[in-house]
Scaffold this motif. Structure first.
Motif, PDB file in Angstrom:
ATOM      1  N   GLY A 178       0.791  -1.219   0.000  1.00 12.97           N
ATOM      2  CA  GLY A 178       0.000   0.000   0.000  1.00 12.97           C
ATOM      3  C   GLY A 178       0.819   1.262   0.000  1.00 12.97           C
ATOM      4  N   ASP A 179       2.154   1.162   0.092  1.00 17.70           N
ATOM      5  CA  ASP A 179       3.016   2.347   0.102  1.00 17.70           C
ATOM      6  C   ASP A 179       3.408   2.717  -1.325  1.00 17.70           C
ATOM      7  OD1 ASP A 179       2.938   2.435   2.838  1.00 17.70           O
ATOM      8  OD2 ASP A 179       4.764   1.251   3.094  1.00 17.70           O
ATOM      9  N   VAL A 180       3.403   4.012  -1.603  1.00 17.32           N
ATOM     10  CA  VAL A 180       3.820   4.554  -2.894  1.00 17.32           C
ATOM     11  C   VAL A 180       4.833   5.661  -2.628  1.00 17.32           C
ATOM     12  CG1 VAL A 180       3.105   5.754  -4.986  1.00 17.32           C
ATOM     13  CG2 VAL A 180       1.633   3.999  -4.003  1.00 17.32           C
ATOM     14  N   VAL A 181       5.965   5.592  -3.281  1.00 18.08           N
ATOM     15  CA  VAL A 181       7.025   6.590  -3.120  1.00 18.08           C
ATOM     16  C   VAL A 181       7.357   7.150  -4.489  1.00 18.08           C
ATOM     17  CG1 VAL A 181       9.428   6.983  -2.485  1.00 18.08           C
ATOM     18  CG2 VAL A 181       7.991   5.540  -1.052  1.00 18.08           C
ATOM     19  N   GLY A 182       7.201   8.470  -4.639  1.00 21.43           N
ATOM     20  CA  GLY A 182       7.575   9.135  -5.881  1.00 21.43           C
ATOM     21  C   GLY A 182       9.030   9.548  -5.849  1.00 21.43           C
ATOM     22  N   VAL A 183       9.709   9.419  -6.984  1.00 22.23           N
ATOM     23  CA  VAL A 183      11.121   9.770  -7.095  1.00 22.23           C
ATOM     24  C   VAL A 183      11.276  10.799  -8.210  1.00 22.23           C
ATOM     25  CG1 VAL A 183      13.465   8.931  -7.497  1.00 22.23           C
ATOM     26  CG2 VAL A 183      11.809   7.467  -6.325  1.00 22.23           C
ATOM     27  N   VAL A 256      13.099   2.094   1.199  1.00 20.38           N
ATOM     28  CA  VAL A 256      11.686   1.706   1.178  1.00 20.38           C
ATOM     29  C   VAL A 256      11.552   0.278   1.689  1.00 20.38           C
ATOM     30  CG1 VAL A 256      11.194   3.252  -0.748  1.00 20.38           C
ATOM     31  CG2 VAL A 256      11.782   0.871  -1.215  1.00 20.38           C
ATOM     32  N   GLN A 257      10.311  -0.091   2.012  1.00 20.37           N
ATOM     33  CA  GLN A 257      10.012  -1.421   2.514  1.00 20.37           C
ATOM     34  C   GLN A 257       9.558  -2.322   1.368  1.00 20.37           C
ATOM     35  OE1 GLN A 257      10.604  -2.364   5.673  1.00 20.37           O
ATOM     36  NE2 GLN A 257      11.369  -0.278   6.041  1.00 20.37           N
ATOM     37  N   PRO A 258       9.699  -3.637   1.510  1.00 22.64           N
ATOM     38  CA  PRO A 258       9.183  -4.552   0.479  1.00 22.64           C
ATOM     39  C   PRO A 258       7.691  -4.348   0.244  1.00 22.64           C
ATOM     40  CG  PRO A 258      10.626  -5.729   1.993  1.00 22.64           C
ATOM     41  CD  PRO A 258      10.434  -4.358   2.584  1.00 22.64           C
ATOM     42  N   GLY A 259       7.288  -4.420  -1.001  1.00 22.49           N
ATOM     43  CA  GLY A 259       5.897  -4.200  -1.354  1.00 22.49           C
ATOM     44  C   GLY A 259       5.583  -2.769  -1.742  1.00 22.49           C
ATOM     45  N   THR A 260       6.603  -1.898  -1.777  1.00 22.13           N
ATOM     46  CA  THR A 260       6.398  -0.492  -2.116  1.00 22.13           C
ATOM     47  C   THR A 260       6.400  -0.309  -3.634  1.00 22.13           C
ATOM     48  OG1 THR A 260       7.471   0.207  -0.062  1.00 22.13           O
ATOM     49  CG2 THR A 260       7.295   1.850  -1.818  1.00 22.13           C
ATOM     50  N   VAL A 261       5.544   0.583  -4.115  1.00 19.02           N
ATOM     51  CA  VAL A 261       5.546   0.973  -5.520  1.00 19.02           C
ATOM     52  C   VAL A 261       6.390   2.232  -5.650  1.00 19.02           C
ATOM     53  CG1 VAL A 261       4.165   1.685  -7.493  1.00 19.02           C
ATOM     54  CG2 VAL A 261       3.281  -0.042  -5.919  1.00 19.02           C
ATOM     55  N   ILE A 262       7.476   2.146  -6.428  1.00 23.31           N
ATOM     56  CA  ILE A 262       8.365   3.279  -6.660  1.00 23.31           C
ATOM     57  C   ILE A 262       7.970   3.906  -7.990  1.00 23.31           C
ATOM     58  CG2 ILE A 262      10.754   4.020  -6.936  1.00 23.31           C
ATOM     59  CD1 ILE A 262      11.591   1.578  -5.306  1.00 23.31           C
ATOM     60  N   VAL A 263       7.585   5.169  -7.962  1.00 24.69           N
ATOM     61  CA  VAL A 263       7.072   5.848  -9.149  1.00 24.69           C
ATOM     62  C   VAL A 263       8.117   6.837  -9.648  1.00 24.69           C
ATOM     63  CG1 VAL A 263       5.107   7.083 -10.125  1.00 24.69           C
ATOM     64  CG2 VAL A 263       4.793   5.676  -8.086  1.00 24.69           C
ATOM     65  N   ALA A 352       7.908  18.135  -6.401  1.00 31.21           N
ATOM     66  CA  ALA A 352       7.724  17.356  -7.626  1.00 31.21           C
ATOM     67  C   ALA A 352       7.622  15.866  -7.314  1.00 31.21           C
ATOM     68  CB  ALA A 352       8.890  17.618  -8.583  1.00 31.21           C
ATOM     69  N   ALA A 353       8.412  15.370  -6.357  1.00 26.00           N
ATOM     70  CA  ALA A 353       8.347  13.954  -5.993  1.00 26.00           C
ATOM     71  C   ALA A 353       6.978  13.597  -5.426  1.00 26.00           C
ATOM     72  CB  ALA A 353       9.454  13.629  -4.979  1.00 26.00           C
ATOM     73  N   ARG A 354       6.420  14.485  -4.620  1.00 26.90           N
ATOM     74  CA  ARG A 354       5.075  14.222  -4.090  1.00 26.90           C
ATOM     75  C   ARG A 354       4.032  14.251  -5.204  1.00 26.90           C
ATOM     76  NH1 ARG A 354       4.769  17.608   1.651  1.00 26.90           N
ATOM     77  NH2 ARG A 354       6.588  16.619   2.636  1.00 26.90           N
ATOM     78  N   ASN A 355       4.196  15.136  -6.158  1.00 25.21           N
ATOM     79  CA  ASN A 355       3.261  15.162  -7.280  1.00 25.21           C
ATOM     80  C   ASN A 355       3.357  13.898  -8.125  1.00 25.21           C
ATOM     81  OD1 ASN A 355       2.116  17.679  -6.722  1.00 25.21           O
ATOM     82  ND2 ASN A 355       3.740  18.770  -7.825  1.00 25.21           N
ATOM     83  N   ILE A 356       4.563  13.368  -8.267  1.00 23.17           N
ATOM     84  CA  ILE A 356       4.744  12.127  -9.030  1.00 23.17           C
ATOM     85  C   ILE A 356       4.006  10.985  -8.353  1.00 23.17           C
ATOM     86  CG2 ILE A 356       6.469  10.414  -9.716  1.00 23.17           C
ATOM     87  CD1 ILE A 356       8.428  12.776 -10.087  1.00 23.17           C
ATOM     88  N   ALA A 357       4.125  10.889  -7.034  1.00 26.17           N
ATOM     89  CA  ALA A 357       3.425   9.829  -6.311  1.00 26.17           C
ATOM     90  C   ALA A 357       1.912   9.996  -6.420  1.00 26.17           C
ATOM     91  CB  ALA A 357       3.858   9.834  -4.838  1.00 26.17           C
ATOM     92  N   ARG A 358       1.414  11.208  -6.295  1.00 28.91           N
ATOM     93  CA  ARG A 358      -0.036  11.429  -6.342  1.00 28.91           C
ATOM     94  C   ARG A 358      -0.591  11.310  -7.752  1.00 28.91           C
ATOM     95  NH1 ARG A 358       1.326  15.371  -2.092  1.00 28.91           N
ATOM     96  NH2 ARG A 358       0.703  14.354  -0.171  1.00 28.91           N
ATOM     97  N   LYS A 359       0.230  11.563  -8.737  1.00 22.77           N
ATOM     98  CA  LYS A 359      -0.224  11.350 -10.113  1.00 22.77           C
ATOM     99  C   LYS A 359      -0.453   9.859 -10.361  1.00 22.77           C
ATOM    100  CE  LYS A 359       0.985  14.034 -13.428  1.00 22.77           C
ATOM    101  NZ  LYS A 359       1.639  14.771 -14.548  1.00 22.77           N
ATOM    102  N   TYR A 360       0.388   9.018  -9.773  1.00 22.67           N
ATOM    103  CA  TYR A 360       0.167   7.575  -9.887  1.00 22.67           C
ATOM    104  C   TYR A 360      -1.107   7.167  -9.159  1.00 22.67           C
ATOM    105  CZ  TYR A 360       0.780   2.574  -9.048  1.00 22.67           C
ATOM    106  OH  TYR A 360       0.585   1.215  -8.951  1.00 22.67           O
TER     107      TYR A 360
END
Length: 382
Positions: A178-183, A256-263, A352-360
């Motif tokens: 359930g975690d999403v991290v924007g890069v 990040v933790q296992p199961g994270t979506v890296i955007v 910008a990183a937060r926007n990338i995560a929220r765009k996903y």
């Protein structure tokens, strides 16, 4: 599931084995150039027709070269011809492919890796050779996880023989947490993540500048020793940039933790879509290895049980991560973001990183359990 990795193994042949390998490479290169010449002259890129037209003549010309290596040279020539014809079709400059020393692509019939015994069996003009090899601890760790071996390319570079082996290793199953991290990847700051982590070292840019100044000075001299130094410097710069990408991708995955979506952003054709002011900015843009960084990030994330996805990069630097207002002047400078609508102020790359995560998240992605995904931020937007 499984994934493929490429490991580089340094070969330690005896003087007699080294001579046989060099002769094998020479004859293999002659076959490659002959097939390319025929294909370019007759505008032929079909592998079957190239095989029928060149195989018998090459076998008679090089009787000591194993037949499978003749086929491997033809297959490499086919790939080179297709690439050259494709460039010509797109209106770009293209010429007949030609190699000075074409690497040999071995398959299961022409090589066998005996890791426990410390040698690799290779087909050559002198028959099968049992060539010893050396492994570093990192490569040995990947080799211990391997469940299968695919092709291997033998390369002769600067007097040394290398074998690039494609291995298959078991992949860690992706179980979404359930975690999403924007890069946000950039030139000033190599990487900024939406969970308030900044990656990269300031000294990297100074090292790049020092290499550039040294290269410019050597190019002005133009002597033979300067050109020799330039060739050494080019390899050093490439190794430095590659190491930076490895360090950067490893630290992002470790954060990040296992199961994270890296955007990340889909930065395709960014060099032609953006305009940089200043010679230094243009030079840094054209030397930016964002595609390699993403590929390193993808396979390291897969090994940890994470996933890397891409989103549209438009307006990620101009949008306010709190209210969503988009304006070109929201970004006041390279590092300062100030929203003209709500007055929200933040580091521009972090915004910008937060926007990338929220765009996903806005694309409709949900976790496996059906609930909403989390950006992993300590403070959610108002």
């Amino acid at each position: 599931m499984s994934m493929q990795r490429t490991i580089r193994v340094g070969l330690k042949p005896t003087p007699e084995q080294a001579d046989a390998l060099r002769e094998t490479l020479r004859q293999h290169t002659e076959c490659f150039n002959a097939v390319c010449a025929y294909g370019w002259q007759h505008q032929e890129r079909n592998g079957v027709r190239l095989h029928h037209a060149t195989y018998r003549a090459l076998r008679e010309r090089f009787p000591a070269l194993p037949s499978q290596l003749v086929v491997a040279a033809r297959e490499r020539a086919r790939e080179a011809l297709r690439s050259a014809f494709g460039r010509a079709r797109r209106g770009k400059k293209a010429s007949q492919p030609r190699s000075r020393l074409c690497p040999i692509r071995y398959d299961a019939r022409t090589y066998a890796l005996r890791a426990a015994k410390g040698y690799v069996s290779l087909a050559s003009v002198a028959g099968r050779l049992k060539v010893p090899f050396a492994l570093d601890p990192h490569t040995q760790g990947i080799l211990d996880q391997a469940v299968g071996f695919d092709s291997a390319d033998m390369i002769h570079r600067k007097g040394r023989f290398w074998l690039h082996i494609v291995v298959t290793i078991s992949d860690v199953e992706f179980q979404p947490s359930g975690d999403v991290v924007g890069v946000d990847m950039g030139l000033s700051r190599p990487a900024v993540c939406s969970h308030n982590r900044f990656f990269g070292k300031r000294r990297w840019k100074e090292i790049e500048r020092r290499y550039f100044r040294l290269r410019r000075s050597l190019q002005r001299k133009g002597t033979r020793s300067a050109k020799r130094h330039l060739r050494k410097l080019a390899g050093k710069v490439n190794r430095f940039r590659r190491d930076c990408d490895h360090v950067l991708s490893r630290r992002i995955v470790d954060s990040v933790q296992p199961g994270t979506v890296i955007v990340v952003e889909n930065l395709v054709d960014i060099r032609s879509r953006t305009k940089q002011r200043g010679r230094e900015s243009r030079r840094r843009l054209h030397s930016w290895s964002f595609a390699r960084l993403r590929s390193f990030l993808a396979y390291k994330a897969a090994a940890k049980g994470c996933k890397v996805v891409g989103v549209d990069p438009r307006h990620t630097s101009q949008m306010c991560s709190r209210c969503g207002h988009v304006h070109r002047r929201n970004r006041r400078s390279q590092s300062r973001f100030l929203c003209r609508a709500c007055g929200f102020e933040l580091n521009a790359d972090l915004n910008a990183a937060r926007n990338i995560a929220r765009k996903y998240l806005a694309s409709g992605a949900t976790c496996a359990a059906g609930g909403p995904l989390s950006t992993g931020l300590a403070c959610q937007p108002a």
